[in-house]
Design a protein around this motif. Structure first.
Motif, PDB file in Angstrom:
ATOM      1  N   MET A 240     -21.145  21.494 -72.628  1.00  0.00           N
ATOM      2  CA  MET A 240     -20.274  20.465 -72.066  1.00  0.00           C
ATOM      3  C   MET A 240     -20.958  19.107 -71.937  1.00  0.00           C
ATOM      4  SD  MET A 240     -17.325  21.866 -71.432  1.00  0.00           S
ATOM      5  CE  MET A 240     -16.574  20.738 -70.251  1.00  0.00           C
ATOM      6  N   LYS A 243     -19.762  16.237 -74.398  1.00  0.00           N
ATOM      7  CA  LYS A 243     -18.348  15.930 -74.128  1.00  0.00           C
ATOM      8  C   LYS A 243     -18.215  15.143 -72.829  1.00  0.00           C
ATOM      9  CE  LYS A 243     -16.755  20.260 -76.257  1.00  0.00           C
ATOM     10  NZ  LYS A 243     -16.122  21.573 -75.984  1.00  0.00           N
ATOM     11  N   ALA A 244     -18.906  15.604 -71.788  1.00  0.00           N
ATOM     12  CA  ALA A 244     -18.819  14.937 -70.490  1.00  0.00           C
ATOM     13  C   ALA A 244     -19.450  13.552 -70.547  1.00  0.00           C
ATOM     14  CB  ALA A 244     -19.495  15.796 -69.424  1.00  0.00           C
ATOM     15  N   GLU A 247     -16.952  11.310 -72.155  1.00  0.00           N
ATOM     16  CA  GLU A 247     -15.768  11.119 -71.309  1.00  0.00           C
ATOM     17  C   GLU A 247     -16.040  10.159 -70.161  1.00  0.00           C
ATOM     18  OE1 GLU A 247     -11.723  12.410 -71.447  1.00  0.00           O
ATOM     19  OE2 GLU A 247     -13.416  13.050 -72.678  1.00  0.00           O
ATOM     20  N   VAL A 274     -20.170  18.480 -63.914  1.00  0.00           N
ATOM     21  CA  VAL A 274     -18.955  19.151 -64.376  1.00  0.00           C
ATOM     22  C   VAL A 274     -19.131  20.640 -64.116  1.00  0.00           C
ATOM     23  CG1 VAL A 274     -17.460  19.621 -66.340  1.00  0.00           C
ATOM     24  CG2 VAL A 274     -18.577  17.388 -66.120  1.00  0.00           C
ATOM     25  N   PRO A 294     -13.623  20.571 -65.074  1.00  0.00           N
ATOM     26  CA  PRO A 294     -13.636  20.306 -66.516  1.00  0.00           C
ATOM     27  C   PRO A 294     -12.252  19.956 -67.060  1.00  0.00           C
ATOM     28  CG  PRO A 294     -13.787  22.662 -66.102  1.00  0.00           C
ATOM     29  CD  PRO A 294     -13.896  21.985 -64.774  1.00  0.00           C
ATOM     30  N   ILE A 297     -11.845  16.639 -68.826  1.00  0.00           N
ATOM     31  CA  ILE A 297     -12.471  16.382 -70.128  1.00  0.00           C
ATOM     32  C   ILE A 297     -11.383  16.503 -71.190  1.00  0.00           C
ATOM     33  CG2 ILE A 297     -14.319  17.023 -71.718  1.00  0.00           C
ATOM     34  CD1 ILE A 297     -15.352  16.156 -69.015  1.00  0.00           C
ATOM     35  N   LYS A 301     -10.964   9.956 -72.652  1.00  0.00           N
ATOM     36  CA  LYS A 301     -11.172   9.199 -71.404  1.00  0.00           C
ATOM     37  C   LYS A 301      -9.867   8.917 -70.651  1.00  0.00           C
ATOM     38  CE  LYS A 301     -15.171   6.747 -73.376  1.00  0.00           C
ATOM     39  NZ  LYS A 301     -15.842   5.435 -73.512  1.00  0.00           N
ATOM     40  N   THR A 304      -9.894   9.753 -66.590  1.00  0.00           N
ATOM     41  CA  THR A 304     -11.079   9.361 -65.828  1.00  0.00           C
ATOM     42  C   THR A 304     -10.763   8.544 -64.582  1.00  0.00           C
ATOM     43  OG1 THR A 304     -11.376   7.482 -67.323  1.00  0.00           O
ATOM     44  CG2 THR A 304     -12.661   9.467 -67.780  1.00  0.00           C
TER      45      THR A 304
END
Length: 617
Positions: A240, A243-244, A247, A274, A294, A297, A301, A304
């Motif tokens: 993750m 990806k995080a 994001e 996350v 999560p 995600i 974005k 957010t």
């Protein structure tokens, strides 16, 4: 005459001295109903925590040692729930203690005998399998499915289930912690955190700013850190991390925008971890380390605003904290307002208004749900004898926001921003109740600028006053016309949805006509594949509509069950279970719930238990 005057002067000085002395003993803590503690007699001021995290037995054991402020007391009372208290010391020597009667909401008062000179108490304890704040996850319940995971959730009154403590938001303490975990895992807390794993599984933490007990948090798992800036970054499981990081890459810009509005960020570091999908909230604003679901995600974005919300809590909630849970709106109403201002600064007024419009719809639905208990739609609540979670709903968030937005429009943004900045600065690292806020508002904004405003009606009466701010969105008006066109023409023009934001899609799905026909749902799903949406928010509102309208196409029933199995975010799952119940499909909901309940944190499970009338066998 001089002698008499001298005697009279001495008498006045004596009276004044006594008066001043008396002032120092006036209670500095207000009475509140969700803690057994009597902090005006003896209050904790600093915690030294030394614990071992035992994944094999799924318990935490160790000791909690407190420096205390002692007002000549013979006893100090802590809150404890589902803990095994092994022994207690006062200034390093064994002392007597007792657990009072158990209360289903509050647990037990832990009464510790001290003397008027006692400066430190130490409690040796361990958690139990009933401990509500902890969720122990098997490897298969994590993203990487290789190692177990543990996280805590203290808000509102669950910290007492993993640490014996004075579990009231008006208590503010600093803390140090020593935490032993398995060597293949990493520990992080709401404190100064490590960026890399230690070889021996031993971690030390320090929180030098005083925080309320519900903000003490711990997570343990196979996680890594990746910085975004020199004061922001993310922790996540290996699969993750990237990806995080993508994001949340705007986090530093969010912090800078927030500081430009209401003053310097007071916590040095703003990181996000996350967590696995069973985390019960979108986010939890633990200082220095926000815990996040999560489900935000999305890859684009688009969700957010949650990070902006948790960041805003660094001022409203963490810096200035509600003194009791009856005043919860002071945390959340201010935070939603601040969140919208951050989103406006970064992404424009239209984006902020779309978010606020969705919140306004949530508020209308919440008020309708409280039609049989209108007192629950007041901002200032009376939750005595109830779980404070009962007040954690759209009233605190969205009515609180609407009150502040209306106040801003009445006073003017420049005056209102000056007022809010002063509010945060003057109450930094302290707690406040509604009555003190109203007094501060009157003195520093309304009376100062001769502004007339119906503050008491907003705070102390049910419903929404007539002078509410009207939130509009040109894009949402276009969305509504698009829905009408689709239904009227029995035809989808996909060009009309080109470049829609998530907020536009959510508004689209949530505003289907009540009498929409199955053929229209099929048409929409075939065109946009909403049943298989990768955006959790869009999926949730679509699944709700599928339940509402008996839509079973595209294998949506299987997808709904999979969603309820994989996601533990209370807002999302409760929305779907509520839809089942509202449409006389409680048995179908229970069939799913019985299979997936073990995946949920106690915060989520308790809510759904009550909703569906479920009792464990």
């Amino acid at each position: 005459m001089k002698k008499i005057a001298l005697q009279l002067g001495c008498l006045i000085l004596l009276i004044s001295s006594c008066s001043n002395k008396q002032k120092t003993t006036i209670p500095s803590y207000i009475e509140e109903s969700h803690s057994f503690a009597q902090p005006n007699d003896a209050a904790i001021t600093h915690l030294d925590l030394d614990i071992n995290v035992d994944f094999n037995n799924e318990i935490i054991h160790g000791k909690a040692s407190y420096l205390i402020k002692n007002n000549n007391a013979s006893q100090i009372i802590l809150d404890s729930k589902f803990l095994t208290i092994e022994s207690v010391q006062a200034d390093g020597k064994d002392t007597t203690f007792s657990l009072g009667d158990f209360d289903e909401q509050l647990g037990n008062p832990l009464k510790i005998d001290i003397d008027k000179n006692t400066k430190r108490i130490t409690v040796f304890y361990k958690t139990t399998h009933k401990t509500e704040a902890l969720q122990w996850l098997k490897p298969q319940q994590t993203a990487d499915k290789e190692h177990p995971f543990l996280f805590t959730q203290g808000q509102a009154i669950l910290t007492r289930t993993w640490i014996p403590i004075q579990d009231s938001p008006q208590i503010r303490i600093t803390y140090n912690a020593k935490v032993q975990v398995p060597t293949d895992l990493m520990a992080v807390m709401s404190a100064k955190n490590p960026k890399t794993r230690t070889a021996d599984g031993h971690y030390t933490f320090k929180m030098v700013q005083p925080i309320s007990p519900y903000l003490i948090a711990l997570a343990v798992g196979d996680i890594e850190y990746k910085a975004i800036s020199n004061r922001t970054g993310i922790y996540a499981e290996k699969s993750m991390v990237e990806k995080a990081h993508y994001e949340f890459s705007d986090m530093e810009n969010m912090v800078a925008s927030a500081e430009a509005l209401y003053g310097n960020y007071a916590w040095e570091q703003f990181d996000v971890i996350v967590l696995p999908p069973s985390f019960p909230f979108g986010g939890m604003e633990n200082p220095r380390l926000t815990f996040a679901t999560p489900t935000v995600i999305a890859g684009d974005k688009s969700l957010t605003s949650l990070i902006a919300h948790e960041l805003a809590h660094s001022w409203s909630g963490n810096l200035v904290t509600n003194a009791t849970w009856d005043d919860f709106w002071l945390n959340e109403g201010f935070t939603v307002y601040f969140e919208m201002r951050i989103m406006e600064a970064l992404y424009g007024e239209e984006r902020a208004n779309m978010l606020a419009s969705i919140g306004r719809q949530d508020l209308e639905e919440e008020i309708e749900g409280f039609k049989d208990s209108p007192n629950d739609t007041k901002l200032k609540l009376n939750l005595k004898g109830r779980n404070p979670d009962d007040g954690m709903n759209s009233i605190a968030y969205d009515k609180g926001y609407l009150f502040l937005r209306t106040l801003e429009e009445t006073a003017g943004r420049e005056k209102f921003d000056t007022f809010l900045k002063s509010y945060f600065q003057k109450h930094a690292f302290s707690t406040i109740n509604t009555e003190k806020f109203v007094a501060f508002l009157n003195e520093n904004l309304l009376e100062k600028h001769s502004i007339t405003f119906n503050t008491d009606e907003w705070i102390y009466t049910a419903g929404i006053p007539d002078n509410q701010s009207i939130i509009t969105s040109d894009k949402f008006e276009t969305v509504e016309k698009t829905i009408q066109q689709f239904v009227k023409n029995n035809k989808i023009d996909k060009a009309l949805t080109k470049d829609w934001t998530v907020q536009e899609w959510v508004h689209f799905v949530r505003n289907f006509p009540n009498d929409i026909k199955t053929k229209h749902l099929v048409m929409i799903d075939d065109a946009f594949n909403l049943t298989n949406s990768n955006n959790s928010y869009i999926a949730m509102v679509w699944y709700e509509q599928a339940i509402n309208h008996d839509y079973h196409g595209n294998d949506v029933d299987t997808k709904i069950e999979a969603f309820l199995t994989q996601v533990g975010r209370r807002w999302y799952v409760s929305t779907l279970y509520k839809a089942f119940k509202r449409n006389d499909k409680t048995e179908a909901a229970l069939d799913i719930y019985k299979k997936v309940r073990s995946n949920y944190h106690s915060v989520t499970a308790n809510t759904i238990d009550d909703m569906l009338g479920y009792k464990q066998e």
